[in-house]
Design a protein around this motif. Structure first.
Motif, PDB file in Angstrom:
ATOM      1  N   GLN A 242       0.841  -1.204   0.000  1.00 53.57           N
ATOM      2  CA  GLN A 242       0.000   0.000   0.000  1.00 53.57           C
ATOM      3  C   GLN A 242       0.876   1.255   0.000  1.00 53.57           C
ATOM      4  O   GLN A 242       0.586   2.226  -0.697  1.00 53.57           O
TER       5      GLN A 242
ATOM      6  N   LYS B  73      -8.714  -3.237  -4.634  1.00 55.50           N
ATOM      7  CA  LYS B  73      -8.983  -1.800  -4.472  1.00 55.50           C
ATOM      8  C   LYS B  73     -10.490  -1.570  -4.558  1.00 55.50           C
ATOM      9  O   LYS B  73     -11.165  -2.167  -5.384  1.00 55.50           O
TER      10      LYS B  73
ATOM     11  N   LEU C 158     -10.037  -6.401   3.756  1.00 52.44           N
ATOM     12  CA  LEU C 158      -9.609  -6.583   2.360  1.00 52.44           C
ATOM     13  C   LEU C 158     -10.209  -7.844   1.737  1.00 52.44           C
ATOM     14  O   LEU C 158     -10.593  -7.844   0.562  1.00 52.44           O
TER      15      LEU C 158
ATOM     16  N   ASN D  16     -11.332   1.120   3.321  1.00 46.49           N
ATOM     17  CA  ASN D  16     -11.509   0.326   2.112  1.00 46.49           C
ATOM     18  C   ASN D  16     -12.895   0.526   1.496  1.00 46.49           C
ATOM     19  O   ASN D  16     -13.360  -0.305   0.712  1.00 46.49           O
TER      20      ASN D  16
ATOM     21  N   GLY E 111     -12.840   5.033  -0.231  1.00 46.59           N
ATOM     22  CA  GLY E 111     -11.684   4.571   0.543  1.00 46.59           C
ATOM     23  C   GLY E 111     -10.458   5.450   0.396  1.00 46.59           C
ATOM     24  O   GLY E 111     -10.428   6.386  -0.395  1.00 46.59           O
TER      25      GLY E 111
END
Ligand code: MIC
Ligand code: SF4
Length: 641
Positions: free
Chosen positions: A45, A455, A539, A565, A631
Motif C-alpha cells: 500500500q 482496491k 480486504l 476500504n 476509501g
C-alpha cells in the motif's frame, strides 16, 4: 483546567481538531512499526501511495509472526519486507530477533512520543508514557508517508492503582481483573490512563503486560506516567537520554475513575473462549491440563520468564503436560541463558521455541483434540490455537509454571515468597536490526505469492446489497479472517485467503459470496471485528464483494479498516431492526445517499420483507469523505489528501 497525560501528548501532536471526546482529531505520528503478517500489505500500500522515503522520525519493520517456513511463501515475504523497508528508510528487524512489541519497548520506546503500528498490541509502549496506537496497515502506510492520522477523540478513563501486589500475583492478574470488570467492549473509544500509589512497585515490564492487554478491552490505547520506574528501565536498556518525566496535571479531569486495590487481587484465568471470561484460579483448581505455553508479546520479559524458571527449579513437568517457551526477544532469551534460567527450564522439560509469536497465533504447537492449554498469552478466541475444540485459558507465568509441575490447574499461592527483581541492566545487542539505505532507486523483491491488494471501487449513488450472512455479538477478526499455520503464509495473497473468509462463523459464506455477483452485506451483532488489527478482515470481504456491514456496534480498528476500504459500517438503531433482517434478504439504499452519509443516518429498505428502517453511520467528517471517495487509496488518488 489541567490535562491528562494522554491529552498532553495528543495536544503536542495535534494537526487538526479539538480534543473533545467524540470529535475528530488528526494527529502526527513520530514513529511507526509493522510486523510481517500485516506488513506485506502495508508496504504494498505504501508503494501505491508514494515512491518517497518515509517522513517519520523512526520506523521499524519486524518479522515475528510468519516464522514457520514450510514452503517458500514466508521467506519470500521476509525478503519483500526487507527490500521494501530498505529503500524507503525503514529499519528491518530480522526474523529471530523477537516479537515487535517486546523489542520496540526494549529498544525504541520513548516517553512523550507517538507510535502507530499495524498490530493491535502496539499500545504496549504505553508502559513508558508513549502514546502508542494500533491500526490497519493502510493507516500505518499513510503515517509513514507523513500523513496525519484521524481518529475519534476518546474519553480518558483513569485507572487508579492502590496497594501492592502479593508475591504470587502478576500484572497479568491486574489486567484480567480489569477485563472481568469492564469486558472486551469496556475500552472502546477510551484511553486507559494509569495513576496512583500502586504504580510505585510496578516495573516497566509489568506495566507493559497491562498496556498490552488494554487491546483486549478494545481501548484506543493505555498509558502509564514516565517516572522513576521508566528511568530505571531506560537506564538498564542503555538509553537514559530517552527519559523525560511525564504525568497528568493534578487538576485534570477524567471521564471516569476506576480504583483497583492491587493487594486484593488474586491469581486469575480468562476461561474459554474470551479474554473477559475471568475466574479465580481457586475455582478452576484441579482441571487436568495437556499443554502449557509461556511467552508472547504480553508475558515474556526476563522477569516473567525467570519467575517461571524459579518455580520450576528442581522439578520435572507432569507426565501429562507439554511445556513450551517462546521468548519475546533475543535479549530476554540471552539473559535467561546468562543467569542459568534457561538450563532450569530445559532440565524441567520445557521445549524452547524461537523468539516470535509462535503458538499465540497458531503457528505451531496446536494442542491435542479437546485439549486443555494454559497460555500466558492475551487472546483465547475459539480456534486461534489451531485446534477447534481446544480450551485455552489465559494465565500468569506463575500459574502456568506451578500448574506445569502438577499437571492440573494449580494456584501459585504458597509456592512463591518473593517477586523476581527487575534487571539492573539488560544485555544489549542490536546486531539484528538492519539500518536502511533509503535508496529509492532500488526495487523491492516480490515472490510469486505476493499478489496485488484489492482496491475499492468509487462511491455509487445507490446500492442493492444481498445480506449473505447474519452473525452474533463479538465476532472477532480471527472469525472474519482466520490465521493459523496453514493460512498465515498467504497474508500477501488475498485471492487465496478469500476461500476461508468467515469460516469459523459461517462455513458457507465464502462459497455463497463467490457465486453472488452484486454487492454483499454482512449482518452482525455488538463489537463486530474485535481483536486483531489485520486489515485482511476488511480486504478479503472487499475482494468478495462486501460493501456494507450492518452491525449493532463495531470495534475501533476494524471499523477504520472498513472505512479505509470504502465499506460502509452501519449501526442498528433498534434491536427490532436487527431481529427483522435475515440472511438472504435484499436491502436497498434510498435516494440521496451522499446527503444521508453526511447526516449520519441512512435509510434502507429490506425489499424481501418490505421493511424500511434507519441505521446510524457514526463517522467523523474525514471518515464520511473517505466513504464518499471509495476509501483511502481512491481519496489519495483524487488528490483530496
Ligand atoms: C494478533 O495477535 O491477533 C495478531 C496476529 O498479532 C494481529 C495482527 C495480525 O493479524 O497479523 C493483531 O493483534 O493485530
Ligand atoms: Fe504476536 Fe500474539 Fe502478540 Fe499478536 S498477540 S503480536 S500474535 S505474540
Amino acid at each position: 483546567m489541567g490535562y491528562t497525560l494522554a491529552e498532553k501528548i495528543i495536544k503536542q501532536h495535534l494537526v487538526k481538531g479539538e480534543m473533545t471526546p467524540g470529535g475528530s482529531v488528526a494527529i502526527r505520528f513520530d514513529n511507526t512499526l509493522t510486523q510481517d503478517s500485516t506488513g506485506t500489505m502495508a508496504y504494498l500500500q505504501y508503494e501505491a501511495i508514494t515512491d518517497e522515503p518515509v517522513k517519520t522520525k523512526f520506523s521499524v519493520a519486524y518479522v515475528d509472526h510468519n516464522m514457520l517456513q514450510t514452503g517458500p511463501e514466508n521467506m519470500d515475504d521476509h525478503i519483500f519486507i526487507k527490500t521494501a523497508a530498505d529503500r524507503i528508510g525503514v529499519t528491518y528487524s530480522r526474523p529471530g530477533n523477537g516479537i515487535c512489541h517486546r523489542l520496540n519497548l526494549e529498544r525504541f520506546s520513548r516517553p512523550g512520543q507517538t507510535l502507530i503500528g499495524s498490530d493491535s498490541h502496539t499500545p504496549t509502549c504505553g508502559a513508558v508514557g508513549m502514546l502508542a496506537i494500533g491500526a490497519g496497515g493502510l493507516d500505518v502506510a499513510a503515517a509513514m508517508a507523513g500523513m496525519e492520522y484521524y481518529m475519534t477523540m476518546p474519553e480518558i478513563y483513569e485507572i487508579r492503582l492502590l496497594g501492592r501486589l502479593r508475591p504470587e500475583v502478576n500484572a497479568k492478574d491486574v489486567i484480567l481483573e480489569i477485563l472481568r470488570r469492564l469486558t472486551v467492549k469496556g475500552g472502546v473509544n477510551r484511553i486507559m490512563e494509569y495513576t496512583g500509589e500502586g504504580l510505585r512497585d510496578l516495573s516497566v515490564s509489568q506495566r507493559a503486560v497491562i498496556a498490552n492487554m488494554g487491546a483486549e478491552l478494545g481501548a484506543t490505547t493505555s498509558i502509564f506516567p514516565s517516572d522513576e520506574a521508566t528511568l530505571r528501565f531506560l537506564t538498564a536498556q542503555g538509553r537514559p537520554e530517552d527519559y523525560i518525566p511525564l504525568a497528568a496535571d493534578e487538576n485534570c479531569t477524567y471521564a471516569k475513575t476506576i480504583e483497583i486495590n492491587l493487594s486484593e487481587i488474586v491469581p486469575l484465568a480468562a476461561c474459554p473462549h474470551s479474554p473477559d471470561n475471568v475466574k479465580p484460579i481457586k475455582e478452576l483448581a484441579g482441571i487436568r491440563v495437556d499443554q502449557i505455553c509461556l511467552g508472547s508479546c504480553t508475558s515474556s520479559s526476563p522477569e516473567d520468564l525467570i519467575t517461571a524458571a524459579e518455580i520450576l527449579k528442581g522439578h520435572t513437568i507432569a507426565e501429562n503436560v507439554e511445556l513450551t517457551v517462546s521468548p519475546g526477544s533475543r535479549q530476554a532469551l540471552a539473559m535467561l541463558a546468562d543467569c542459568g534460567a534457561l538450563k532450569i527450564l530445559l532440565d524441567a522439560g520445557a521445549r524452547i521455541l524461537e523468539c516470535g509469536c509462535g503458538p499465540c497465533i497458531g503457528m505451531g504447537q496446536s494442542p491435542n483434540t479437546k485439549g486443555v492449554t494454559l497460555r500466558t498469552f492475551n487472546r483465547n478466541f475459539k480456534e486461534r490455537s489451531g485446534t477447534a475444540d481446544a480450551s485455552v485459558y489465559l494465565v500468569s507465568p506463575e500459574v502456568a509454571a506451578v500448574s506445569a509441575i502438577y499437571g492440573v490447574i494449580t494456584s501459585p499461592e504458597g509456592h512463591i515468597t518473593k517477586k523476581t527483581p527487575e534487571p539492573e541492566s539488560y544485555g544489549i545487542n542490536d546486531n539484528m536490526f538492519i539500518a536502511p539505505s533509503r535508496d529509492t532507486s532500488k526495487q523491492s523483491v516480490k515472490g510469486p505469492n505476493i499478489q496485488p491488494f484489492p482496491k475499492a471501487e468509487g462511491f455509487k449513488e445507490a446500492y442493492s446489497f444481498t445480506a449473505l450472512t447474519k452473525l452474533q455479538d463479538n465476532i472477532t477478526t480471527d472469525d472474519i479472517m482466520p490465521s493459523n499455520a496453514k493460512l498465515l503464509p498467504y497474508r500477501s495473497n488475498i485471492p487465496y485467503l478469500s476461500d476461508y473468509c468467515l469460516s469459523p462463523a459461517d462455513s458457507c459464506f465464502a462459497a455463497k459470496a463467490k457465486e453472488h455477483s452484486g454487492d454483499i452485506a454482512i449482518i452482525a451483532g455488538e463489537n463486530y471485528g474485535q481483536g486483531s488489527s489485520r486489515e485482511h478482515a476488511a480486504l478479503v470481504p472487499l475482494y468478495l464483494g462486501v460493501k456494507a456491514v450492518l452491525a449493532k456496534s463495531f470495534a475501533r480498528i476494524h471499523k477504520s479498516n472498513l472505512i479505509n476500504n470504502g465499506i460502509f459500517p452501519l449501526e442498528f438503531i433498534s434491536q427490532a431492526d436487527y431481529d427483522a433482517l435475515e440472511a438472504g434478504d435484499i436491502i436497498k439504499t434510498s435516494k440521496d445517499l451522499a446527503r444521508q452519509i453526511n447526516e449520519g443516518v441512512i435509510t434502507l429498505t429490506d425489499i424481501t420483507r418490505n421493511y424500511t428502517f434507519k441505521m446510524k453511520l457514526t463517522a467523523n467528517e474525514r471518515e464520511k469523505q473517505l466513504l464518499l471517495s471509495g476509501g483511502l487509496i481512491n481519496m489519495i488518488k483524487e488528490g483530496r489528501k
